[in-house]
Design a protein around this motif. Structure first.
Motif, PDB file in Angstrom:
ATOM      1  N   LYS A  18     -12.299   7.389 -16.179  1.00 32.02           N
ATOM      2  CA  LYS A  18     -12.694   8.708 -16.686  1.00 32.02           C
ATOM      3  C   LYS A  18     -11.643   9.734 -16.269  1.00 32.02           C
ATOM      4  CE  LYS A  18     -17.674   7.777 -16.531  1.00 32.02           C
ATOM      5  NZ  LYS A  18     -18.958   8.062 -15.857  1.00 32.02           N
ATOM      6  N   ILE A  23      -8.506   7.099 -22.211  1.00 33.71           N
ATOM      7  CA  ILE A  23      -9.728   7.622 -21.589  1.00 33.71           C
ATOM      8  C   ILE A  23     -10.606   8.221 -22.679  1.00 33.71           C
ATOM      9  CG2 ILE A  23     -10.609   9.441 -20.053  1.00 33.71           C
ATOM     10  CD1 ILE A  23      -7.990   9.030 -18.415  1.00 33.71           C
ATOM     11  N   ASP A  24     -11.925   7.977 -22.602  1.00 32.71           N
ATOM     12  CA  ASP A  24     -12.793   8.562 -23.632  1.00 32.71           C
ATOM     13  C   ASP A  24     -13.885   9.467 -23.075  1.00 32.71           C
ATOM     14  OD1 ASP A  24     -14.557   6.685 -22.607  1.00 32.71           O
ATOM     15  OD2 ASP A  24     -14.336   5.319 -24.307  1.00 32.71           O
ATOM     16  N   GLU A  25     -14.041   9.528 -21.741  1.00 31.20           N
ATOM     17  CA  GLU A  25     -15.020  10.433 -21.137  1.00 31.20           C
ATOM     18  C   GLU A  25     -14.316  11.385 -20.181  1.00 31.20           C
ATOM     19  OE1 GLU A  25     -19.078   9.087 -20.007  1.00 31.20           O
ATOM     20  OE2 GLU A  25     -18.215   7.080 -20.264  1.00 31.20           O
ATOM     21  N   VAL A  26     -14.521  12.691 -20.404  1.00 33.55           N
ATOM     22  CA  VAL A  26     -13.845  13.715 -19.610  1.00 33.55           C
ATOM     23  C   VAL A  26     -14.872  14.724 -19.105  1.00 33.55           C
ATOM     24  CG1 VAL A  26     -12.184  15.611 -19.670  1.00 33.55           C
ATOM     25  CG2 VAL A  26     -11.686  13.489 -20.897  1.00 33.55           C
ATOM     26  N   LEU A  41     -12.742  12.495 -27.713  1.00 31.39           N
ATOM     27  CA  LEU A  41     -13.245  12.414 -26.347  1.00 31.39           C
ATOM     28  C   LEU A  41     -14.709  12.843 -26.301  1.00 31.39           C
ATOM     29  CD1 LEU A  41     -10.277  14.230 -24.535  1.00 31.39           C
ATOM     30  CD2 LEU A  41     -10.741  11.772 -24.451  1.00 31.39           C
ATOM     31  N   LYS A  42     -15.401  12.382 -25.267  1.00 32.09           N
ATOM     32  CA  LYS A  42     -16.733  12.896 -24.953  1.00 32.09           C
ATOM     33  C   LYS A  42     -16.583  13.820 -23.746  1.00 32.09           C
ATOM     34  CE  LYS A  42     -18.975   8.608 -26.429  1.00 32.09           C
ATOM     35  NZ  LYS A  42     -19.791   7.432 -25.980  1.00 32.09           N
ATOM     36  N   LYS A  88     -18.043  16.464 -20.932  1.00 31.37           N
ATOM     37  CA  LYS A  88     -19.174  17.026 -20.189  1.00 31.37           C
ATOM     38  C   LYS A  88     -18.657  18.216 -19.388  1.00 31.37           C
ATOM     39  CE  LYS A  88     -22.622  16.088 -16.585  1.00 31.37           C
ATOM     40  NZ  LYS A  88     -23.743  16.677 -17.336  1.00 31.37           N
ATOM     41  N   SER A 101     -18.766  16.571  -8.843  1.00 37.23           N
ATOM     42  CA  SER A 101     -18.585  15.742 -10.039  1.00 37.23           C
ATOM     43  C   SER A 101     -19.028  14.303  -9.830  1.00 37.23           C
ATOM     44  CB  SER A 101     -17.109  15.757 -10.456  1.00 37.23           C
ATOM     45  OG  SER A 101     -16.653  17.080 -10.651  1.00 37.23           O
ATOM     46  N   ILE A 129     -18.918  11.079 -12.458  1.00 39.04           N
ATOM     47  CA  ILE A 129     -17.949   9.988 -12.282  1.00 39.04           C
ATOM     48  C   ILE A 129     -18.635   8.674 -11.945  1.00 39.04           C
ATOM     49  CG2 ILE A 129     -15.997   9.178 -10.897  1.00 39.04           C
ATOM     50  CD1 ILE A 129     -15.248  11.499 -12.743  1.00 39.04           C
ATOM     51  N   ASP A 165     -16.891   4.919 -11.257  1.00 35.83           N
ATOM     52  CA  ASP A 165     -15.705   4.659 -12.071  1.00 35.83           C
ATOM     53  C   ASP A 165     -14.448   5.215 -11.405  1.00 35.83           C
ATOM     54  OD1 ASP A 165     -16.980   3.424 -14.325  1.00 35.83           O
ATOM     55  OD2 ASP A 165     -17.728   5.404 -14.892  1.00 35.83           O
ATOM     56  N   PHE A 189     -11.028   7.342 -11.686  1.00 33.43           N
ATOM     57  CA  PHE A 189     -10.815   8.507 -12.548  1.00 33.43           C
ATOM     58  C   PHE A 189      -9.506   9.221 -12.214  1.00 33.43           C
ATOM     59  CE2 PHE A 189     -12.924  10.151  -8.806  1.00 33.43           C
ATOM     60  CZ  PHE A 189     -12.516  11.472  -8.639  1.00 33.43           C
TER      61      PHE A 189
END
Length: 354
Positions: free
Chosen positions: A2, A46-49, A72-73, A75, A92, A96, A99, A101
């Motif tokens: 992430k 990366i697809d989740e930020v 991206l997704k 949050k 955070s 997270i 994972d 990151f």
């Protein structure tokens, strides 16, 4: 993997621009500063930020939404007060989870993205991977003490740095960083320092590796840094001209020109980026200038500057250089008598005249 990207703070060194907007929304080569970080994340697979924002600030959300335009997704995580980068990581943890990151400070710009640093992190099987860069003023940064190719210590903004290797705003972690940020104490300035978290990891025997940046990297904390980052990005643009250029105009070098823009009886010398619906008439636009959408430059000269959208410069006799103009700024030659200077300036404005 992430990503966690900072977009908070108050940008005090960039006032008065940041009195009215978040500094991460200042354009570099006509692209919002934070967009570079999001592009780097996407390019790295990366697809989740998670994006850290100031409490109650909706401007970043309005600009980037749910992240679809970057594939991206996103949050958004609010930080109630500027309590340090260690605190940013701490709040955070629920996003997270376990994972690995990338932690990226959103006001950093660099060439080549972040893929190499992620690869080095994995190759070293590290718990923490830092990205270092040689700088002339290491006392402005966290500084790494390196011996025999290994980091043996880290100090935050030391008066007497042990090296010129600054810890840049790019880090890669596994979940052990949460143990660190939950065990360190606030510094004398009341913040959880990320350098203290790194030192904790070193002292507890965790693996802390590093990469050294070989290209350019800028921490865009000051107006001069923004102009330099703008220069560095423009050095890599490719010629792409839309709009219209009349026969009386000369356009040389690499120039990006948006739809609906007009160059009339003017001289454009790249590298330059010109947004959409811009009018340049009887004017000179010199190297390393970024002109935002809807600007008008009439009978004036400008070089090595950033103009945000809807600026108007008209009939200014001296060349404008190394300048940063916010949105909807007007610089005009007075048409009335007596001929005087007239200013409407916000707090912490800077004006140089002869």
């Amino acid at each position: 993997m992430k990503a966690l990207i900072t977009a908070g703070g108050h940008g005090t060194r960039l006032r008065p621009i940041t009195h009215t907007q978040n500094k991460h929304l200042i354009p570099i080569a006509n692209k919002l500063m934070l967009a570079y970080a999001l592009e780097y994340a996407n390019d790295a697979g990366i697809d989740e930020v998670g994006i850290i924002i100031n409490e109650g600030d909706t401007s970043i959300v309005d600009a980037f939404g749910n992240g679809d335009s970057f594939e991206l997704k996103i949050k958004y995580i609010e930080q109630s007060a500027p309590l340090g980068l260690g605190h940013v990581v701490k709040i955070s943890e629920s996003f997270i989870k376990d994972d690995p990151f990338v932690f990226y400070l959103g006001d950093n710009i660099l060439v080549g993205g972040i893929n190499k640093f992620i690869e080095d992190f994995k190759a070293n099987s590290s718990n923490c991977h830092l990205v270092l860069s040689k700088v002339p003023d290491p006392n402005r940064f966290g500084v790494a003490d390196v011996k025999d190719g290994k980091i043996i210590g880290i100090e935050e903004k030391p008066d007497h740095p042990k090296s010129i290797l600054a810890v840049t705003g790019i880090y890669v972690y596994d979940s052990h960083i949460f143990e660190a940020v939950n065990n360190i104490k606030p510094s004398a300035r009341g913040e959880l320092e990320i350098s203290d978290a790194h030192q904790y990891l070193l002292e507890k025997g965790f693996s802390v590796s590093y990469s050294e940046i070989t290209g350019w990297w800028k921490d865009t904390g000051k107006p001069s840094d923004l102009l330099e980052a703008n220069r560095l990005v423009l050095d890599n643009i490719k010629d792409e001209r839309e709009g219209t250029i009349d026969e009386q105009s000369t356009v040389s070098g690499r120039v990006v020109m948006g739809k609906g823009s007009q160059i009339i009886n003017s001289n454009i010398r790249g590298p330059v980026i010109i947004g959409e619906n811009v009018t340049v008439d009887g004017a000179y636009v010199g190297p390393y200038s970024a002109i935002g959408d809807g600007c008008k430059i009439i009978n004036s000269e400008i070089e090595y500057s950033i103009l945000m959208h809807q600026c108007r410069i008209s009939n200014i006799s001296r060349r404008i250089e190394a300048s940063l103009l916010g949105s909807d700024v007007e610089l005009l030659r007075s048409q009335s008598k007596p001929i005087t200077h007239r200013f409407i300036l916000g707090d912490q404005s800077r004006v140089e005249i002869d």
